[in-house]
Design a protein around this motif. Sequence first.
Motif, PDB file in Angstrom:
ATOM      1  N   ASP A  62     -37.751  20.389  -5.379  1.00  0.00           N
ATOM      2  CA  ASP A  62     -38.194  19.363  -5.687  1.00  0.00           C
ATOM      3  C   ASP A  62     -38.156  18.033  -4.606  1.00  0.00           C
ATOM      4  O   ASP A  62     -37.665  17.812  -4.462  1.00  0.00           O
ATOM      5  CB  ASP A  62     -37.129  18.287  -6.173  1.00  0.00           C
ATOM      6  CG  ASP A  62     -37.743  17.249  -7.894  1.00  0.00           C
ATOM      7  OD1 ASP A  62     -38.654  17.272  -7.592  1.00  0.00           O
ATOM      8  OD2 ASP A  62     -36.889  16.926  -8.416  1.00  0.00           O
ATOM      9  N   PRO A  63     -39.855  18.345  -4.136  1.00  0.00           N
ATOM     10  CA  PRO A  63     -39.917  17.023  -3.684  1.00  0.00           C
ATOM     11  C   PRO A  63     -40.027  16.243  -3.333  1.00  0.00           C
ATOM     12  O   PRO A  63     -39.947  15.052  -2.785  1.00  0.00           O
ATOM     13  CB  PRO A  63     -41.194  17.542  -3.093  1.00  0.00           C
ATOM     14  CG  PRO A  63     -42.085  18.967  -4.314  1.00  0.00           C
ATOM     15  CD  PRO A  63     -40.789  18.700  -5.784  1.00  0.00           C
ATOM     16  N   GLU A  64     -39.989  15.165  -4.574  1.00  0.00           N
ATOM     17  CA  GLU A  64     -40.001  13.898  -5.646  1.00  0.00           C
ATOM     18  C   GLU A  64     -38.337  13.449  -5.208  1.00  0.00           C
ATOM     19  O   GLU A  64     -37.828  12.643  -5.198  1.00  0.00           O
ATOM     20  CB  GLU A  64     -40.175  13.428  -6.205  1.00  0.00           C
ATOM     21  CG  GLU A  64     -41.618  14.212  -6.230  1.00  0.00           C
ATOM     22  CD  GLU A  64     -42.269  12.784  -5.990  1.00  0.00           C
ATOM     23  OE1 GLU A  64     -42.318  11.787  -5.483  1.00  0.00           O
ATOM     24  OE2 GLU A  64     -43.212  13.799  -4.947  1.00  0.00           O
ATOM     25  N   LYS A  65     -37.258  14.208  -5.212  1.00  0.00           N
ATOM     26  CA  LYS A  65     -36.339  13.898  -4.783  1.00  0.00           C
ATOM     27  C   LYS A  65     -35.466  14.227  -3.099  1.00  0.00           C
ATOM     28  O   LYS A  65     -36.021  14.697  -2.451  1.00  0.00           O
ATOM     29  CB  LYS A  65     -35.410  14.995  -5.461  1.00  0.00           C
ATOM     30  CG  LYS A  65     -33.441  14.681  -5.303  1.00  0.00           C
ATOM     31  CD  LYS A  65     -32.769  16.011  -5.939  1.00  0.00           C
ATOM     32  CE  LYS A  65     -31.291  16.135  -5.616  1.00  0.00           C
ATOM     33  NZ  LYS A  65     -30.637  16.927  -6.371  1.00  0.00           N
ATOM     34  N   ALA A  66     -34.540  12.866  -3.067  1.00  0.00           N
ATOM     35  CA  ALA A  66     -34.229  12.765  -1.430  1.00  0.00           C
ATOM     36  C   ALA A  66     -33.348  13.395  -1.441  1.00  0.00           C
ATOM     37  O   ALA A  66     -32.865  14.014  -2.192  1.00  0.00           O
ATOM     38  CB  ALA A  66     -33.506  11.388  -1.274  1.00  0.00           C
ATOM     39  N   ARG A  67     -33.358  14.426  -0.094  1.00  0.00           N
ATOM     40  CA  ARG A  67     -32.850  15.797   0.377  1.00  0.00           C
ATOM     41  C   ARG A  67     -31.787  14.683   1.358  1.00  0.00           C
ATOM     42  O   ARG A  67     -32.563  14.508   2.486  1.00  0.00           O
ATOM     43  CB  ARG A  67     -33.555  16.838   0.669  1.00  0.00           C
ATOM     44  CG  ARG A  67     -32.669  17.804   0.970  1.00  0.00           C
ATOM     45  CD  ARG A  67     -33.621  18.907   0.832  1.00  0.00           C
ATOM     46  NE  ARG A  67     -33.504  19.786   2.343  1.00  0.00           N
ATOM     47  CZ  ARG A  67     -34.654  21.026   2.712  1.00  0.00           C
ATOM     48  NH1 ARG A  67     -35.247  21.409   2.390  1.00  0.00           N
ATOM     49  NH2 ARG A  67     -33.156  22.137   3.000  1.00  0.00           N
ATOM     50  N   TYR A  68     -30.962  15.117   1.608  1.00  0.00           N
ATOM     51  CA  TYR A  68     -29.741  14.910   2.684  1.00  0.00           C
ATOM     52  C   TYR A  68     -29.476  15.807   3.742  1.00  0.00           C
ATOM     53  O   TYR A  68     -29.155  16.226   2.792  1.00  0.00           O
ATOM     54  CB  TYR A  68     -28.794  13.663   2.368  1.00  0.00           C
ATOM     55  CG  TYR A  68     -29.805  12.404   1.812  1.00  0.00           C
ATOM     56  CD1 TYR A  68     -29.702  11.507   2.450  1.00  0.00           C
ATOM     57  CD2 TYR A  68     -29.455  12.119   0.290  1.00  0.00           C
ATOM     58  CE1 TYR A  68     -30.562  10.085   1.670  1.00  0.00           C
ATOM     59  CE2 TYR A  68     -30.157  11.288  -0.488  1.00  0.00           C
ATOM     60  CZ  TYR A  68     -30.965  10.423   0.606  1.00  0.00           C
ATOM     61  OH  TYR A  68     -31.401   9.343  -0.003  1.00  0.00           O
ATOM     62  N   CYS A  69     -28.920  15.708   4.803  1.00  0.00           N
ATOM     63  CA  CYS A  69     -28.332  16.400   5.701  1.00  0.00           C
ATOM     64  C   CYS A  69     -26.563  16.196   5.509  1.00  0.00           C
ATOM     65  O   CYS A  69     -26.000  14.836   5.645  1.00  0.00           O
ATOM     66  CB  CYS A  69     -28.880  15.945   7.509  1.00  0.00           C
ATOM     67  SG  CYS A  69     -30.757  17.252   7.242  1.00  0.00           S
ATOM     68  N   PRO A  70     -25.657  16.826   6.308  1.00  0.00           N
ATOM     69  CA  PRO A  70     -24.320  16.443   6.684  1.00  0.00           C
ATOM     70  C   PRO A  70     -24.183  16.173   7.790  1.00  0.00           C
ATOM     71  O   PRO A  70     -25.479  15.814   9.083  1.00  0.00           O
ATOM     72  CB  PRO A  70     -23.872  18.542   6.682  1.00  0.00           C
ATOM     73  CG  PRO A  70     -25.273  19.840   6.682  1.00  0.00           C
ATOM     74  CD  PRO A  70     -26.614  18.810   6.005  1.00  0.00           C
ATOM     75  N   GLY A  71     -23.607  15.306   8.014  1.00  0.00           N
ATOM     76  CA  GLY A  71     -23.852  14.165   8.660  1.00  0.00           C
ATOM     77  C   GLY A  71     -24.242  12.698   8.373  1.00  0.00           C
ATOM     78  O   GLY A  71     -24.081  11.807   9.103  1.00  0.00           O
ATOM     79  N   ASP A  72     -25.119  11.996   7.424  1.00  0.00           N
ATOM     80  CA  ASP A  72     -26.124  11.859   7.055  1.00  0.00           C
ATOM     81  C   ASP A  72     -24.904  10.475   6.728  1.00  0.00           C
ATOM     82  O   ASP A  72     -25.702   8.892   6.943  1.00  0.00           O
ATOM     83  CB  ASP A  72     -26.782  11.819   5.942  1.00  0.00           C
ATOM     84  CG  ASP A  72     -28.479  12.412   6.706  1.00  0.00           C
ATOM     85  OD1 ASP A  72     -28.052  12.578   7.271  1.00  0.00           O
ATOM     86  OD2 ASP A  72     -28.787  12.477   5.457  1.00  0.00           O
TER      87      ASP A  72
END
Length: 92
Positions: A62-72
Amino acid sequence: MIARIWHGVTAAVKPDEYLDYRAAEGNRGVYVLRRIEADRAHSLTVSFWEPGANTVKLAGPDPEKARYCPGDEKFLLDFEAGVEHYEVVAEP
């Protein structure tokens, strides 16, 4: 080319610790715009990508959904739900 625009908020004392998109595969460049408001740094990240699969690798299904990484959570004060994508129709 696709422009991916994302807004993030960090503490004003350490805004540069959350910046590196350049190493991602398919990245063609990035601009980071910053505005300091009191104790918060607002960063508007405009990154440029090859169209197609490379953008999907970064964004997920889902390219419109923000994606976060561990540690953010060490850096970000807010976690916005989405990002925006635009087709680049003129370049410098």
